[in-house]
Design an enzyme around this catalytic site. Structure first.
Site, PDB file in Angstrom:
ATOM      1  N   TYR A  56      -8.695   5.722  -5.933  1.00 41.83           N
ATOM      2  CA  TYR A  56      -7.286   6.139  -5.914  1.00 41.83           C
ATOM      3  C   TYR A  56      -7.150   7.634  -5.657  1.00 41.83           C
ATOM      4  O   TYR A  56      -6.207   8.068  -4.984  1.00 41.83           O
ATOM      5  CB  TYR A  56      -6.564   5.704  -7.201  1.00 41.83           C
ATOM      6  CG  TYR A  56      -6.120   4.262  -7.081  1.00 41.83           C
ATOM      7  CD1 TYR A  56      -4.922   3.936  -6.441  1.00 41.83           C
ATOM      8  CD2 TYR A  56      -6.923   3.232  -7.539  1.00 41.83           C
ATOM      9  CE1 TYR A  56      -4.548   2.622  -6.275  1.00 41.83           C
ATOM     10  CE2 TYR A  56      -6.554   1.906  -7.385  1.00 41.83           C
ATOM     11  CZ  TYR A  56      -5.358   1.603  -6.749  1.00 41.83           C
ATOM     12  OH  TYR A  56      -4.993   0.292  -6.572  1.00 41.83           O
ATOM     13  N   ARG A  59      -7.464   8.065  -2.002  1.00 41.04           N
ATOM     14  CA  ARG A  59      -6.220   7.670  -1.319  1.00 41.04           C
ATOM     15  C   ARG A  59      -5.122   8.703  -1.542  1.00 41.04           C
ATOM     16  O   ARG A  59      -4.332   8.991  -0.643  1.00 41.04           O
ATOM     17  CB  ARG A  59      -5.771   6.284  -1.807  1.00 41.04           C
ATOM     18  CG  ARG A  59      -6.667   5.177  -1.273  1.00 41.04           C
ATOM     19  CD  ARG A  59      -6.220   3.825  -1.756  1.00 41.04           C
ATOM     20  NE  ARG A  59      -4.883   3.483  -1.303  1.00 41.04           N
ATOM     21  CZ  ARG A  59      -4.120   2.535  -1.874  1.00 41.04           C
ATOM     22  NH1 ARG A  59      -4.590   1.848  -2.897  1.00 41.04           N
ATOM     23  NH2 ARG A  59      -2.924   2.275  -1.410  1.00 41.04           N
ATOM     24  N   ASN A  91       4.572  -0.177  -0.126  1.00 43.63           N
ATOM     25  CA  ASN A  91       3.672   0.980  -0.081  1.00 43.63           C
ATOM     26  C   ASN A  91       3.775   1.790  -1.354  1.00 43.63           C
ATOM     27  O   ASN A  91       4.844   1.937  -1.936  1.00 43.63           O
ATOM     28  CB  ASN A  91       4.003   1.869   1.120  1.00 43.63           C
ATOM     29  CG  ASN A  91       3.817   1.132   2.436  1.00 43.63           C
ATOM     30  OD1 ASN A  91       3.202   0.062   2.445  1.00 43.63           O
ATOM     31  ND2 ASN A  91       4.337   1.680   3.504  1.00 43.63           N
ATOM     32  N   HIS A 108       5.353  -2.171  -5.416  1.00 50.89           N
ATOM     33  CA  HIS A 108       3.959  -2.148  -5.872  1.00 50.89           C
ATOM     34  C   HIS A 108       3.587  -0.845  -6.572  1.00 50.89           C
ATOM     35  O   HIS A 108       2.410  -0.501  -6.644  1.00 50.89           O
ATOM     36  CB  HIS A 108       3.006  -2.409  -4.693  1.00 50.89           C
ATOM     37  CG  HIS A 108       3.079  -3.827  -4.177  1.00 50.89           C
ATOM     38  ND1 HIS A 108       2.493  -4.248  -3.008  1.00 50.89           N
ATOM     39  CD2 HIS A 108       3.683  -4.933  -4.701  1.00 50.89           C
ATOM     40  CE1 HIS A 108       2.715  -5.544  -2.823  1.00 50.89           C
ATOM     41  NE2 HIS A 108       3.450  -5.978  -3.829  1.00 50.89           N
ATOM     42  N   THR A 175       4.271  -5.055   7.920  1.00 49.72           N
ATOM     43  CA  THR A 175       3.609  -5.816   6.847  1.00 49.72           C
ATOM     44  C   THR A 175       3.061  -7.123   7.396  1.00 49.72           C
ATOM     45  O   THR A 175       3.706  -7.775   8.219  1.00 49.72           O
ATOM     46  CB  THR A 175       4.555  -6.089   5.651  1.00 49.72           C
ATOM     47  OG1 THR A 175       3.858  -6.909   4.698  1.00 49.72           O
ATOM     48  CG2 THR A 175       5.857  -6.764   6.047  1.00 49.72           C
ATOM     49  N   ASN A 200       6.382  -4.878  14.436  1.00 47.70           N
ATOM     50  CA  ASN A 200       4.949  -5.003  14.158  1.00 47.70           C
ATOM     51  C   ASN A 200       4.243  -5.246  15.493  1.00 47.70           C
ATOM     52  O   ASN A 200       4.702  -6.069  16.280  1.00 47.70           O
ATOM     53  CB  ASN A 200       4.711  -6.195  13.201  1.00 47.70           C
ATOM     54  CG  ASN A 200       3.355  -6.169  12.544  1.00 47.70           C
ATOM     55  OD1 ASN A 200       2.335  -5.960  13.187  1.00 47.70           O
ATOM     56  ND2 ASN A 200       3.344  -6.385  11.240  1.00 47.70           N
ATOM     57  N   ALA A 218       5.676   1.260  14.627  1.00 47.22           N
ATOM     58  CA  ALA A 218       6.966   1.581  14.002  1.00 47.22           C
ATOM     59  C   ALA A 218       7.524   2.924  14.482  1.00 47.22           C
ATOM     60  O   ALA A 218       8.737   3.084  14.595  1.00 47.22           O
ATOM     61  CB  ALA A 218       6.800   1.607  12.486  1.00 47.22           C
TER      62      ALA A 218
HETATM   63  P1  OAD Z   1      -1.498  -5.120   5.611  1.00 43.33           P
HETATM   64  O1  OAD Z   1      -2.659  -4.220   5.805  1.00 43.33           O
HETATM   65  O2  OAD Z   1      -1.757  -6.498   5.102  1.00 43.33           O
HETATM   66  O3  OAD Z   1      -0.706  -5.283   6.976  1.00 43.33           O
HETATM   67  C1  OAD Z   1      -0.362  -4.181   7.761  1.00 43.33           C
HETATM   68  C2  OAD Z   1       0.504  -4.653   8.901  1.00 43.33           C
HETATM   69  O4  OAD Z   1       0.917  -3.515   9.645  1.00 43.33           O
HETATM   70  C3  OAD Z   1      -0.189  -5.598   9.898  1.00 43.33           C
HETATM   71  O5  OAD Z   1       0.654  -6.720  10.137  1.00 43.33           O
HETATM   72  C4  OAD Z   1      -0.329  -4.738  11.160  1.00 43.33           C
HETATM   73  O6  OAD Z   1      -0.229  -5.522  12.351  1.00 43.33           O
HETATM   74  C5  OAD Z   1       0.853  -3.812  11.026  1.00 43.33           C
HETATM   75  N1  OAD Z   1       0.733  -2.522  11.730  1.00 43.33           N
HETATM   76  C6  OAD Z   1      -0.379  -1.829  12.055  1.00 43.33           C
HETATM   77  N2  OAD Z   1      -0.064  -0.674  12.676  1.00 43.33           N
HETATM   78  C7  OAD Z   1       1.294  -0.631  12.748  1.00 43.33           C
HETATM   79  C8  OAD Z   1       2.247   0.310  13.255  1.00 43.33           C
HETATM   80  N3  OAD Z   1       1.861   1.450  13.846  1.00 43.33           N
HETATM   81  N4  OAD Z   1       3.565   0.010  13.142  1.00 43.33           N
HETATM   82  C9  OAD Z   1       3.973  -1.149  12.554  1.00 43.33           C
HETATM   83  N5  OAD Z   1       3.124  -2.060  12.057  1.00 43.33           N
HETATM   84  C10 OAD Z   1       1.812  -1.811  12.135  1.00 43.33           C
HETATM   85  O7  OAD Z   1      -0.453  -4.318   4.672  1.00 43.33           O
HETATM   86  P2  OAD Z   1       0.738  -4.894   3.767  1.00 43.33           P
HETATM   87  O8  OAD Z   1       1.392  -6.043   4.427  1.00 43.33           O
HETATM   88  O9  OAD Z   1       1.558  -3.732   3.374  1.00 43.33           O
HETATM   89  O10 OAD Z   1      -1.122  -4.743  -2.323  1.00 43.33           O
HETATM   90  O11 OAD Z   1      -0.063  -5.423   2.513  1.00 43.33           O
HETATM   91  C11 OAD Z   1       0.640  -5.940   1.443  1.00 43.33           C
HETATM   92  C12 OAD Z   1      -0.085  -5.662   0.171  1.00 43.33           C
HETATM   93  O12 OAD Z   1      -1.432  -6.109   0.277  1.00 43.33           O
HETATM   94  C13 OAD Z   1      -0.233  -4.181  -0.167  1.00 43.33           C
HETATM   95  O13 OAD Z   1       0.886  -3.647  -0.816  1.00 43.33           O
HETATM   96  C14 OAD Z   1      -1.447  -4.167  -1.035  1.00 43.33           C
HETATM   97  C15 OAD Z   1      -2.309  -5.075  -0.212  1.00 43.33           C
HETATM   98  O14 OAD Z   1      -3.356  -5.700  -0.873  1.00 43.33           O
HETATM   99  C16 OAD Z   1      -1.814  -4.426  -3.406  1.00 43.33           C
HETATM  100  O15 OAD Z   1      -2.705  -3.594  -3.421  1.00 43.33           O
HETATM  101  C17 OAD Z   1      -1.395  -5.165  -4.620  1.00 43.33           C
END
Ligand code: OAD
Length: 241
Positions: A56, A59, A91, A108, A175, A200, A218
């Site tokens: 952490y 990060r 995020n 989160h 996401t 996305n 984005a």
């Molecule tokens: P992910 O890493 O699962 O997904 C990221 C998404 O962003 C993917 O669908 C990519 O295609 C997309 N992506 C990549 N670059 C991008 C850009 N420049 N613009 C737009 N989209 C882009 O992340 P989350 O969905 O946020 O939880 O993950 C959800 C949760 O899973 C997080 O909050 C975390 C993780 O485990 C915990 O730690 C509890």
């Protein structure tokens, strides 16, 4: 979109990708080559709190050195123009706030927050630079984030559900939409009749129920979306038209 009065936005790691903050899944993601439960679960923390703190802190360093991008700024601008606007993010970074978004719902938790792992209720003093900082009650302090197996902050999630139920348009940005319950919020909006727009570069678990998908980053697509909605994406000021 020009007629939308009530916006609900759900963001994920992808919106911060172009700021240099790694996403979780996919190539180069934080979960690549590791077991998420070692770093992001109560069991992982109990087994090795120093390892979790190291991760952490690393990060925190990345986010502290990052700047909001044009995608974060576009959402702040949309908030300025929309009659009603709610932004919920998965995020833990603070890039939405630094771009000017107000009242961000952190589903989160927050990367820079710290709390007692025993929830003793004592206020957390300035963090001691120990491998594992301790609370005044003697228990280890932990990052104030939501880990796997833990519940979301109740009020934050209720506010997000209410906004999803009431919105005219739901924007889903960056996401993979596989971590529930946050990933279920757009379906709540969809059932309530909202327009669903995904931003996305890749299709996601929610693409099938979206009305429109903007396939790109984005930082490019959100300013473009604002143009579609009739809102200029950057503030006008001296020397700008
Ligand atoms: P992910 O890493 O699962 O997904 C990221 C998404 O962003 C993917 O669908 C990519 O295609 C997309 N992506 C990549 N670059 C991008 C850009 N420049 N613009 C737009 N989209 C882009 O992340 P989350 O969905 O946020 O939880 O993950 C959800 C949760 O899973 C997080 O909050 C975390 C993780 O485990 C915990 O730690 C509890």
């Amino acid at each position: 979109m020009r007629e939308t009065r009530r916006w609900f936005v759900l963001t994920g790691a992808g919106i911060s990708a172009e700021s240099g903050v790694p996403t979780f899944r996919g190539s180069g993601g934080l979960w690549e080559g590791t077991r998420p439960e070692l770093l992001a679960s109560p069991e992982g923390f109990r087994a090795d709190p120093a390892r979790v703190w190291r991760w952490y802190r690393w990060r925190r360093g990345i986010v502290a050195g990052a700047e909001p991008n044009a995608g974060h700024r576009a959402l702040a601008r949309l908030e300025d123009h929309a009659p009603s606007f709610v932004l919920a993010t998965q995020n833990v970074d603070d890039l939405h706030e630094r771009a000017g978004s107000r009242d961000v719902i952190h589903l989160h938790g927050r990367l820079f927050g710290t709390r007692c792992s025993r929830s003793c209720g004592m206020p957390v003093q300035e963090e001691i630079a120990a491998d594992v900082p301790l609370c005044g009650c003697g228990a280890p302090l932990r990052p104030d984030v939501v880990w796997f197996g833990e519940g979301l902050p109740v009020e934050a999630f209720q506010d997000a559900v209410a906004a999803a139920e009431e919105c005219d348009a739901c924007l889903i940005v960056g996401t993979s939409a596989i971590v529930h319950p946050a990933a279920g919020l757009p379906s709540v909006a969809s059932r309530a009749g909202a327009l669903l727009v995904e931003v996305n570069p890749e299709p996601t678990a929610l693409s099938g129920i979206c009305d429109l998908a903007l396939r790109g980053g984005a930082a490019t697509e959100l300013p473009r979306l604002l143009e579609m909605a009739g809102i200029s994406s950057e503030p006008t000021g001296p020397g700008r038209v």
